[in-house]
Motif scaffolding. Sequence first.
Motif, PDB file in Angstrom:
ATOM      1  N   SER A 166       4.700 -15.133   5.710  1.00  0.00           N
ATOM      2  CA  SER A 166       4.532 -16.514   5.255  1.00  0.00           C
ATOM      3  C   SER A 166       4.214 -16.589   3.767  1.00  0.00           C
ATOM      4  N   TRP A 167       3.473 -15.584   3.271  1.00  0.00           N
ATOM      5  CA  TRP A 167       3.050 -15.576   1.862  1.00  0.00           C
ATOM      6  C   TRP A 167       2.681 -14.155   1.473  1.00  0.00           C
ATOM      7  N   ILE A 168       2.980 -13.806   0.214  1.00  0.00           N
ATOM      8  CA  ILE A 168       2.735 -12.446  -0.245  1.00  0.00           C
ATOM      9  C   ILE A 168       2.411 -12.482  -1.728  1.00  0.00           C
ATOM     10  N   SER A 169       1.520 -11.604  -2.169  1.00  0.00           N
ATOM     11  CA  SER A 169       1.156 -11.556  -3.585  1.00  0.00           C
ATOM     12  C   SER A 169       0.721 -10.148  -3.965  1.00  0.00           C
ATOM     13  N   LEU A 170       1.014  -9.777  -5.204  1.00  0.00           N
ATOM     14  CA  LEU A 170       0.633  -8.465  -5.728  1.00  0.00           C
ATOM     15  C   LEU A 170      -0.616  -8.521  -6.599  1.00  0.00           C
ATOM     16  N   GLU A 171      -1.283  -9.664  -6.625  1.00  0.00           N
ATOM     17  CA  GLU A 171      -2.489  -9.773  -7.442  1.00  0.00           C
ATOM     18  C   GLU A 171      -3.597  -8.857  -6.918  1.00  0.00           C
ATOM     19  N   GLY A 172      -4.529  -8.534  -7.790  1.00  0.00           N
ATOM     20  CA  GLY A 172      -5.719  -7.800  -7.377  1.00  0.00           C
ATOM     21  C   GLY A 172      -6.871  -8.774  -7.211  1.00  0.00           C
ATOM     22  N   VAL A 173      -8.072  -8.368  -7.598  1.00  0.00           N
ATOM     23  CA  VAL A 173      -9.216  -9.273  -7.667  1.00  0.00           C
ATOM     24  C   VAL A 173      -9.784  -9.151  -9.070  1.00  0.00           C
ATOM     25  N   GLN A 174      -9.726 -10.229  -9.818  1.00  0.00           N
ATOM     26  CA  GLN A 174     -10.073 -10.201 -11.234  1.00  0.00           C
ATOM     27  C   GLN A 174     -11.466 -10.754 -11.513  1.00  0.00           C
ATOM     28  N   HIS A 175     -11.944 -11.663 -10.663  1.00  0.00           N
ATOM     29  CA  HIS A 175     -13.189 -12.370 -10.975  1.00  0.00           C
ATOM     30  C   HIS A 175     -13.914 -12.727  -9.678  1.00  0.00           C
ATOM     31  N   TYR A 176     -15.250 -12.727  -9.753  1.00  0.00           N
ATOM     32  CA  TYR A 176     -16.077 -13.094  -8.601  1.00  0.00           C
ATOM     33  C   TYR A 176     -16.823 -14.399  -8.882  1.00  0.00           C
ATOM     34  N   ASP A 188     -16.575  -2.617  -2.462  1.00  0.00           N
ATOM     35  CA  ASP A 188     -17.183  -2.254  -3.743  1.00  0.00           C
ATOM     36  C   ASP A 188     -16.174  -1.814  -4.794  1.00  0.00           C
ATOM     37  N   ARG A 189     -14.981  -2.338  -4.746  1.00  0.00           N
ATOM     38  CA  ARG A 189     -14.027  -2.053  -5.808  1.00  0.00           C
ATOM     39  C   ARG A 189     -13.220  -3.298  -6.100  1.00  0.00           C
ATOM     40  N   THR A 190     -12.780  -3.408  -7.332  1.00  0.00           N
ATOM     41  CA  THR A 190     -11.964  -4.554  -7.737  1.00  0.00           C
ATOM     42  C   THR A 190     -10.540  -4.077  -7.936  1.00  0.00           C
ATOM     43  N   TRP A 191      -9.637  -4.573  -7.142  1.00  0.00           N
ATOM     44  CA  TRP A 191      -8.252  -4.118  -7.211  1.00  0.00           C
ATOM     45  C   TRP A 191      -7.550  -4.642  -8.453  1.00  0.00           C
ATOM     46  N   ALA A 192      -6.698  -3.831  -9.014  1.00  0.00           N
ATOM     47  CA  ALA A 192      -5.864  -4.252 -10.136  1.00  0.00           C
ATOM     48  C   ALA A 192      -4.552  -4.803  -9.600  1.00  0.00           C
ATOM     49  N   LYS A 193      -3.907  -5.615 -10.420  1.00  0.00           N
ATOM     50  CA  LYS A 193      -2.613  -6.163 -10.020  1.00  0.00           C
ATOM     51  C   LYS A 193      -1.611  -5.032  -9.820  1.00  0.00           C
ATOM     52  N   GLY A 194      -0.889  -5.090  -8.712  1.00  0.00           N
ATOM     53  CA  GLY A 194       0.117  -4.081  -8.430  1.00  0.00           C
ATOM     54  C   GLY A 194      -0.399  -2.881  -7.659  1.00  0.00           C
ATOM     55  N   ALA A 195      -1.734  -2.768  -7.494  1.00  0.00           N
ATOM     56  CA  ALA A 195      -2.294  -1.632  -6.765  1.00  0.00           C
ATOM     57  C   ALA A 195      -2.175  -1.817  -5.259  1.00  0.00           C
ATOM     58  N   GLY A 196      -1.854  -3.047  -4.843  1.00  0.00           N
ATOM     59  CA  GLY A 196      -1.721  -3.337  -3.432  1.00  0.00           C
ATOM     60  C   GLY A 196      -1.107  -4.702  -3.236  1.00  0.00           C
ATOM     61  N   VAL A 197      -1.186  -5.203  -2.029  1.00  0.00           N
ATOM     62  CA  VAL A 197      -0.517  -6.466  -1.715  1.00  0.00           C
ATOM     63  C   VAL A 197      -1.370  -7.290  -0.756  1.00  0.00           C
ATOM     64  N   TRP A 198      -1.404  -8.608  -0.980  1.00  0.00           N
ATOM     65  CA  TRP A 198      -1.945  -9.571  -0.017  1.00  0.00           C
ATOM     66  C   TRP A 198      -0.787 -10.019   0.862  1.00  0.00           C
ATOM     67  N   LEU A 199      -1.039 -10.149   2.136  1.00  0.00           N
ATOM     68  CA  LEU A 199       0.043 -10.464   3.061  1.00  0.00           C
ATOM     69  C   LEU A 199      -0.455 -11.429   4.131  1.00  0.00           C
TER      70      LEU A 199
END
Length: 220
Positions: A29-39, A117-128
């Motif tokens: 339904s939706w997919i993104s390669l973003e990481g987590v940049q800010h809390y 306890d880690r902040t993912w960078a863009k492209g290191a994984g995928v939201w699905l």
Amino acid sequence: MNEYRAFVPERDANPLLQSRYLAAGERISWISLEGVQHYLVTGREPKGGARPKRESTWWLLLKIMLVPIWWPLRWAFWVFAENGDRLFPPWTARPKPPRSIAFGSQLDCMAVRALRDRTWAKGAGVWLLTDRRFARLTFDRDPKLGGQVFSRGEARTATLPREPVNLTVDLEIPASQVRFEPNLERRLPKDFDPRAAVYHRITLPDGSGFDICADPVESG
């Protein structure tokens, strides 16, 4: 030595998911390669670390002393800037809105626990998000490759197999337990310019979640 074309998430994420993760008939339904940049999580710093319970008395006194000096200097930079630009952008310019945010009202909410306890960078994984589940998966290059060669020149890589990549499931929740709200405008703290941005929001069962600006992922 064997040769592989390098794994490129924008090109290879979708085929990898189709062959290694998705069940038969499961629809994306939706997919993104973003990481987590800010809390924006209660009790946590913008980068995710736990916020100190209270500041020392000396630090509070120092800030009180510096405020009357800092603000006149900041406005002076604006007054003397040429052509409307700021003389010292690193000092005065506010950052653009983050492309991805973890939010929550509790220090150890589900969104924070999912990040491990880690902040993912863009492209290191995928939201699905599929018709069955919401997941976050990390791409890990195969450590068994050793000294094998990766060809990156476009003319040579077309016929080469993709380099082996492992998938690590960091988070997986049934789709029925999350809420997806596309194109939701969020008001941001005063640190950012502009103060508002549009995100796709995924809310987890405890009310925490992720706001993510999604880029398209190729389906081929």
